[in-house]
Scaffold this active site. Structure first.
Site, mmCIF file in Angstrom:
data_model
loop_
_atom_site.group_PDB
_atom_site.id
_atom_site.type_symbol
_atom_site.label_atom_id
_atom_site.label_comp_id
_atom_site.label_asym_id
_atom_site.label_seq_id
_atom_site.Cartn_x
_atom_site.Cartn_y
_atom_site.Cartn_z
ATOM 1 N N HIS A 124 0.858 -1.189 0.000
ATOM 2 C CA HIS A 124 0.000 0.000 0.000
ATOM 3 C C HIS A 124 0.894 1.240 0.000
ATOM 4 C CE1 HIS A 124 -2.843 3.068 1.400
ATOM 5 N NE2 HIS A 124 -3.794 2.270 0.950
ATOM 6 N N GLU A 126 0.660 4.125 1.360
ATOM 7 C CA GLU A 126 0.886 4.731 2.674
ATOM 8 C C GLU A 126 1.964 3.974 3.433
ATOM 9 O OE1 GLU A 126 -1.219 5.314 7.014
ATOM 10 O OE2 GLU A 126 -2.545 5.257 5.264
ATOM 11 N N ASN A 228 -9.485 1.677 3.039
ATOM 12 C CA ASN A 228 -10.548 1.863 4.036
ATOM 13 C C ASN A 228 -11.889 1.362 3.517
ATOM 14 O OD1 ASN A 228 -12.435 4.455 3.442
ATOM 15 N ND2 ASN A 228 -10.406 4.827 2.605
#
Length: 315
Positions: A124, A126, A228
């Site tokens: 990911h 992030e 999310n």
């Protein structure tokens, strides 16, 4: 069929800020504006910005000299920042301030030579940005774990001088179990007073739990690469309610609702409300009635814009 809407849902303050940074940069400086990685993980948002003149790239070597570059809401590594500075690129940083908070924590552990464990999903953006805040030249190291099995297999140099941080968009329940496993294996591990999962992720997960309990089917509006949004779908399914992740109304399948009297709708933090409204309209065309807003936690958080965009946008 009755429609129920999770509250809160959709855009968070970090996403709002990131999109607005790209929009204002386009207004103030004109296209093209280069954006490293999708500014937020939503197909509709990215296509809209692309149509306005944003050019999305994955690496800075795809960016020509003397242009404006925006870093996405997910954040970037120190190596990327240094590359941009070395080339003299003009950069606006759309990193979510709550991600920046985690970056600051990791950088501090790095300076102290303290080993750090990041709880997150490999690959990911992030996670890549957060891992990239750690400079191992001070004698420490950073490790990535996703679950309890990773914790059980983890080998560290100094179990009495450890700290942990977390990706901001994880499942709260899953993360709590991983933190418990870390504390059981490394009793002296340090970390934030609460995990680093952001307020918007927590609020939307609480809301989807309520929604799933009152629905026969749950629809999560969000793109497949949105962390999310995927967690919201998984959480609804764990509550025993069939759940589907959709980009928008075009992904709906009528057969999903053959046995459903109550349809719950939520949206990930990077999904705009216009997509939710499109889903509602399609369901109403198929005979659904109403759109009840469930009670939920009010959000009034905002993050400031970069100074140059604040000032020049007023001219």
């Amino acid at each position: 069929m009755q429609i129920k809407l999770a509250n809160p849902r959709g855009f968070c303050a970090g996403v709002d800020r990131a999109i607005e940074i790209v929009n204002r940069a386009l207004e103030v400086f004109g296209p093209p504006i280069y954006v490293r990685h999708e500014v937020v993980h939503n197909k509709f948002v990215v296509e809209d910005l692309r149509n306005r003149g944003a050019i999305f790239v994955e690496e800075l070597d795809q960016v020509p000299d003397d242009v404006i570059v925006i870093f996405s809401a997910h954040g970037v590594s120190q190596a990327v920042r240094q590359e941009a500075a070395g080339r003299g690129l003009k950069v606006f940083d759309a990193t979510c301030p709550l991600v920046t908070k985690v970056h600051i924590e990791v950088a501090k552990y790095s300076r102290d030579g303290r080993e750090c464990i990041l709880i997150g999903h490999e690959g990911h953006p992030e996670v890549e940005g957060t891992m990239g805040q750690y400079d191992a030249s001070n004698g420490g190291a950073i490790y990535l774990v996703e679950d309890e099995e990773d914790v059980a297999n983890l080998q560290v140099r100094d179990p009495d001088h450890l700290a942990f941080v977390t990706q901001t968009t994880l499942s709260m329940d899953d993360t709590s179990r991983v933190i418990d496993a870390l504390r059981a294996r490394f009793p002296n591990i340090g970390g934030p007073r609460k995990d680093d999962i952001c307020y918007a992720t927590q609020n939307r997960q609480d809301a989807v739990k309520q929604l799933a309990g009152e629905s026969d089917v749950v629809l999560v509006v969000g793109s497949p690469n949105s962390s999310n949004s995927n967690r919201l779908r998984e959480l609804a399914e764990r509550m025993g309610t069939p759940a589907y992740l959709i980009d928008g109304a075009e992904d709906l399948q009528r057969g999903w609702f053959d046995q459903a009297a109550r349809i719950g709708i939520t949206a990930g933090a990077s999904a705009p409300e216009v997509l939710v409204r499109g889903v509602i309209e399609q369901l109403k065309a198929w005979g659904a009635t109403g759109a009840e807003e469930l009670d939920g936690r009010e959000e009034n958080i905002t993050f400031s814009m970069p100074k140059e965009l604040r000032v020049r946008s007023l001219i």
